[in-house]
Design a protein around this motif. Sequence first.
Motif, PDB file in Angstrom:
ATOM      1  N   LEU A  75       0.835  -1.202   0.000  1.00 29.28           N
ATOM      2  CA  LEU A  75       0.000   0.000   0.000  1.00 29.28           C
ATOM      3  C   LEU A  75       0.868   1.250   0.000  1.00 29.28           C
ATOM      4  O   LEU A  75       1.987   1.263   0.533  1.00 29.28           O
ATOM      5  CB  LEU A  75      -0.908   0.032   1.235  1.00 29.28           C
ATOM      6  N   ARG A  76       0.342   2.296  -0.606  1.00 30.29           N
ATOM      7  CA  ARG A  76       0.956   3.615  -0.478  1.00 30.29           C
ATOM      8  C   ARG A  76       0.317   4.272   0.743  1.00 30.29           C
ATOM      9  O   ARG A  76      -0.893   4.370   0.849  1.00 30.29           O
ATOM     10  CB  ARG A  76       0.694   4.454  -1.736  1.00 30.29           C
ATOM     11  N   VAL A  77       1.148   4.696   1.692  1.00 27.28           N
ATOM     12  CA  VAL A  77       0.665   5.187   2.974  1.00 27.28           C
ATOM     13  C   VAL A  77       0.985   6.668   3.133  1.00 27.28           C
ATOM     14  O   VAL A  77       2.146   7.072   3.048  1.00 27.28           O
ATOM     15  CB  VAL A  77       1.286   4.398   4.141  1.00 27.28           C
ATOM     16  N   THR A  78      -0.050   7.468   3.345  1.00 22.65           N
ATOM     17  CA  THR A  78       0.117   8.894   3.598  1.00 22.65           C
ATOM     18  C   THR A  78      -0.261   9.168   5.046  1.00 22.65           C
ATOM     19  O   THR A  78      -1.396   8.933   5.445  1.00 22.65           O
ATOM     20  CB  THR A  78      -0.786   9.738   2.675  1.00 22.65           C
ATOM     21  N   VAL A  79       0.704   9.630   5.835  1.00 25.60           N
ATOM     22  CA  VAL A  79       0.468   9.942   7.245  1.00 25.60           C
ATOM     23  C   VAL A  79       0.439  11.460   7.404  1.00 25.60           C
ATOM     24  O   VAL A  79       1.357  12.152   6.941  1.00 25.60           O
ATOM     25  CB  VAL A  79       1.565   9.344   8.145  1.00 25.60           C
ATOM     26  N   VAL A  80      -0.611  11.984   8.025  1.00 30.83           N
ATOM     27  CA  VAL A  80      -0.756  13.438   8.165  1.00 30.83           C
ATOM     28  C   VAL A  80      -0.868  13.829   9.635  1.00 30.83           C
ATOM     29  O   VAL A  80      -1.325  13.061  10.478  1.00 30.83           O
ATOM     30  CB  VAL A  80      -1.999  13.957   7.399  1.00 30.83           C
ATOM     31  N   ASP A  81      -0.428  15.042   9.918  1.00 27.12           N
ATOM     32  CA  ASP A  81      -0.506  15.613  11.259  1.00 27.12           C
ATOM     33  C   ASP A  81      -1.902  16.193  11.465  1.00 27.12           C
ATOM     34  O   ASP A  81      -2.214  17.287  10.999  1.00 27.12           O
ATOM     35  CB  ASP A  81       0.557  16.701  11.414  1.00 27.12           C
ATOM     36  N   THR A  82      -2.753  15.454  12.149  1.00 25.35           N
ATOM     37  CA  THR A  82      -4.154  15.846  12.315  1.00 25.35           C
ATOM     38  C   THR A  82      -4.294  17.237  12.904  1.00 25.35           C
ATOM     39  O   THR A  82      -5.150  18.027  12.487  1.00 25.35           O
ATOM     40  CB  THR A  82      -4.877  14.824  13.213  1.00 25.35           C
ATOM     41  N   LEU A  83      -3.467  17.568  13.883  1.00 26.52           N
ATOM     42  CA  LEU A  83      -3.585  18.846  14.591  1.00 26.52           C
ATOM     43  C   LEU A  83      -3.045  20.037  13.798  1.00 26.52           C
ATOM     44  O   LEU A  83      -3.200  21.170  14.226  1.00 26.52           O
ATOM     45  CB  LEU A  83      -2.862  18.777  15.934  1.00 26.52           C
ATOM     46  N   SER A  84      -2.443  19.780  12.637  1.00 26.01           N
ATOM     47  CA  SER A  84      -1.877  20.894  11.868  1.00 26.01           C
ATOM     48  C   SER A  84      -2.945  21.841  11.348  1.00 26.01           C
ATOM     49  O   SER A  84      -2.652  22.988  11.014  1.00 26.01           O
ATOM     50  CB  SER A  84      -1.036  20.377  10.703  1.00 26.01           C
ATOM     51  N   LEU A  85      -4.194  21.399  11.274  1.00 26.99           N
ATOM     52  CA  LEU A  85      -5.278  22.278  10.826  1.00 26.99           C
ATOM     53  C   LEU A  85      -5.949  23.009  11.991  1.00 26.99           C
ATOM     54  O   LEU A  85      -6.927  23.731  11.786  1.00 26.99           O
ATOM     55  CB  LEU A  85      -6.341  21.482  10.056  1.00 26.99           C
ATOM     56  N   TRP A  86      -5.410  22.841  13.182  1.00 28.60           N
ATOM     57  CA  TRP A  86      -5.973  23.511  14.350  1.00 28.60           C
ATOM     58  C   TRP A  86      -5.424  24.925  14.494  1.00 28.60           C
ATOM     59  O   TRP A  86      -4.255  25.184  14.199  1.00 28.60           O
ATOM     60  CB  TRP A  86      -5.642  22.722  15.625  1.00 28.60           C
ATOM     61  N   ASP A  87      -6.289  25.843  14.899  1.00 27.89           N
ATOM     62  CA  ASP A  87      -5.863  27.162  15.371  1.00 27.89           C
ATOM     63  C   ASP A  87      -6.874  27.613  16.413  1.00 27.89           C
ATOM     64  O   ASP A  87      -7.745  26.845  16.821  1.00 27.89           O
ATOM     65  CB  ASP A  87      -5.703  28.165  14.220  1.00 27.89           C
ATOM     66  N   GLU A  88      -6.770  28.857  16.864  1.00 29.28           N
ATOM     67  CA  GLU A  88      -7.632  29.324  17.951  1.00 29.28           C
ATOM     68  C   GLU A  88      -9.108  29.389  17.556  1.00 29.28           C
ATOM     69  O   GLU A  88      -9.977  29.511  18.419  1.00 29.28           O
ATOM     70  CB  GLU A  88      -7.157  30.700  18.428  1.00 29.28           C
ATOM     71  N   GLU A  89      -9.402  29.337  16.259  1.00 27.85           N
ATOM     72  CA  GLU A  89     -10.802  29.338  15.825  1.00 27.85           C
ATOM     73  C   GLU A  89     -11.457  27.968  15.984  1.00 27.85           C
ATOM     74  O   GLU A  89     -12.678  27.850  15.927  1.00 27.85           O
ATOM     75  CB  GLU A  89     -10.904  29.784  14.367  1.00 27.85           C
ATOM     76  N   ILE A  90     -10.647  26.940  16.152  1.00 25.50           N
ATOM     77  CA  ILE A  90     -11.149  25.581  16.280  1.00 25.50           C
ATOM     78  C   ILE A  90     -11.414  25.296  17.756  1.00 25.50           C
ATOM     79  O   ILE A  90     -10.494  25.310  18.572  1.00 25.50           O
ATOM     80  CB  ILE A  90     -10.134  24.570  15.722  1.00 25.50           C
ATOM     81  N   ASP A  91     -12.670  25.051  18.104  1.00 27.59           N
ATOM     82  CA  ASP A  91     -13.014  24.827  19.508  1.00 27.59           C
ATOM     83  C   ASP A  91     -13.714  23.492  19.755  1.00 27.59           C
ATOM     84  O   ASP A  91     -14.204  23.238  20.857  1.00 27.59           O
ATOM     85  CB  ASP A  91     -13.899  25.967  20.017  1.00 27.59           C
ATOM     86  N   SER A  92     -13.754  22.631  18.753  1.00 32.82           N
ATOM     87  CA  SER A  92     -14.428  21.341  18.919  1.00 32.82           C
ATOM     88  C   SER A  92     -13.924  20.382  17.849  1.00 32.82           C
ATOM     89  O   SER A  92     -13.322  20.786  16.852  1.00 32.82           O
ATOM     90  CB  SER A  92     -15.938  21.498  18.784  1.00 32.82           C
ATOM     91  N   LEU A  93     -14.223  19.096  18.077  1.00 31.97           N
ATOM     92  CA  LEU A  93     -13.876  18.111  17.057  1.00 31.97           C
ATOM     93  C   LEU A  93     -14.619  18.397  15.762  1.00 31.97           C
ATOM     94  O   LEU A  93     -14.056  18.265  14.670  1.00 31.97           O
ATOM     95  CB  LEU A  93     -14.207  16.700  17.547  1.00 31.97           C
ATOM     96  N   ASP A  94     -15.865  18.833  15.863  1.00 28.54           N
ATOM     97  CA  ASP A  94     -16.664  19.106  14.667  1.00 28.54           C
ATOM     98  C   ASP A  94     -16.000  20.160  13.789  1.00 28.54           C
ATOM     99  O   ASP A  94     -15.980  20.029  12.558  1.00 28.54           O
ATOM    100  CB  ASP A  94     -18.063  19.579  15.047  1.00 28.54           C
ATOM    101  N   SER A  95     -15.470  21.207  14.400  1.00 24.05           N
ATOM    102  CA  SER A  95     -14.856  22.268  13.595  1.00 24.05           C
ATOM    103  C   SER A  95     -13.534  21.816  12.990  1.00 24.05           C
ATOM    104  O   SER A  95     -13.179  22.220  11.879  1.00 24.05           O
ATOM    105  CB  SER A  95     -14.674  23.544  14.425  1.00 24.05           C
ATOM    106  N   LEU A  96     -12.793  20.957  13.697  1.00 23.29           N
ATOM    107  CA  LEU A  96     -11.571  20.399  13.111  1.00 23.29           C
ATOM    108  C   LEU A  96     -11.925  19.473  11.953  1.00 23.29           C
ATOM    109  O   LEU A  96     -11.292  19.513  10.889  1.00 23.29           O
ATOM    110  CB  LEU A  96     -10.775  19.642  14.175  1.00 23.29           C
ATOM    111  N   VAL A  97     -12.940  18.638  12.143  1.00 22.50           N
ATOM    112  CA  VAL A  97     -13.371  17.722  11.083  1.00 22.50           C
ATOM    113  C   VAL A  97     -13.827  18.497   9.853  1.00 22.50           C
ATOM    114  O   VAL A  97     -13.574  18.081   8.717  1.00 22.50           O
ATOM    115  CB  VAL A  97     -14.492  16.799  11.597  1.00 22.50           C
ATOM    116  N   ALA A  98     -14.475  19.643  10.054  1.00 25.49           N
ATOM    117  CA  ALA A  98     -14.928  20.446   8.908  1.00 25.49           C
ATOM    118  C   ALA A  98     -13.742  20.867   8.048  1.00 25.49           C
ATOM    119  O   ALA A  98     -13.833  20.861   6.810  1.00 25.49           O
ATOM    120  CB  ALA A  98     -15.698  21.668   9.411  1.00 25.49           C
ATOM    121  N   ARG A  99     -12.642  21.224   8.668  1.00 30.49           N
ATOM    122  CA  ARG A  99     -11.455  21.593   7.883  1.00 30.49           C
ATOM    123  C   ARG A  99     -10.878  20.392   7.159  1.00 30.49           C
ATOM    124  O   ARG A  99     -10.465  20.483   5.995  1.00 30.49           O
ATOM    125  CB  ARG A  99     -10.407  22.232   8.795  1.00 30.49           C
TER     126      ARG A  99
END
Length: 257
Positions: free
Chosen positions: A52-76
Motif C-alpha cells: 500500500l501507499r501510505v500517507t500519514v498526516v498531522d491531524t492537529l496541523s489544521l488547528w488554530d484558535e478558531e477551532i473549539d471542537s472536534l466538529d470544527s476540526l473535522v470540517a477543515r
Amino acid sequence: MTHAGFAVPTAVFGPETAVGPAHALVLAPVTPSWDEGAFFAPVTRVLADAGLRVTVVDTLSLWDEEIDSLDSLVARWRALLPQYGHVDLICGNALGGAVAQALLPEVAADTAALLVSGPARTDALLEARLTEIAELAAGGRSGDALALLNRRVQPHGRSRVTDGTAPTPHDPSAGRRLAAGMRMLCGVDVTDTVRSHPGPLLQIVGGDSQLVTRHHTAAASHHRVHVIPRTGMRPHIERTAEVSALVGTFLREKGLI
C-alpha cells in the motif's frame, strides 16, 4: 499541501508510484510536535510492506484558535480530504481515530477503516482524564502534562513512566497542541456515523487501557472490535506482532492486498 494557509506535515511510505497501489490515509494522534509518523510505525510498516501507499498526516496541523471542537476540526479536514485523492483505507490513532471515524461519510462506501484506540464516543471518566492533561498544558506545565499523558497511555497497573523520560521544560507550542487536542476529544459521539458506514472496519483497543477502552468504540454488525489483553493505549507498540498479524489478516480479508 495547504488549506486556508495551513501547511499539513505529511510523511509518505510504500510504493513511490501513486498509480495502482491501494492508498491508506493515516491521521495522527495528539503529539507535542510532528513526529514524521513515528507514532504509527509498526502499523505503517505492515501497510507499506503489503504494497500500500501510505500517507500519514498531522491531524492537529489544521488547528488554530478558531477551532473549539472536534466538529470544527473535522470540517477543515472534510474540505481538504479531496486533495489526497482516492482513499482505500482510512486509519487513525486516538484523536486521529476520532477524526477518521467522523470523516467516514466523505469516503467511498466500500472504504475500509482501521482504528487503534480511536474513540467513537467519550464519557465522564475519559473526559476528566483528558481535561487534567489539558489544564496542565494550558497552565504552562507542558512537561508535567506530557509526563501524565505518558503514564495514562500505559496499561492499568503500569502507570509509571517506563522509558526513563523526565518531564521537559515548558514548550508553549507543545502546550497549546496538547491542550487543544485533549479538549477536542471531550463531548465526542460519532456512534451513528460509524454504525452507518457500509465498509469494513477494524478497531483495536487495549484491554487495560486507562483512556480509550472498548466502551468508547462503536461498530456495526459487519465491523470488528478487537481487544488486546494487558495493553494500554498503544497496543501496536506493546504487542506489535499480534497487532501486525491482525492488520495483515484484515487487509487480506478486505481485498486490499
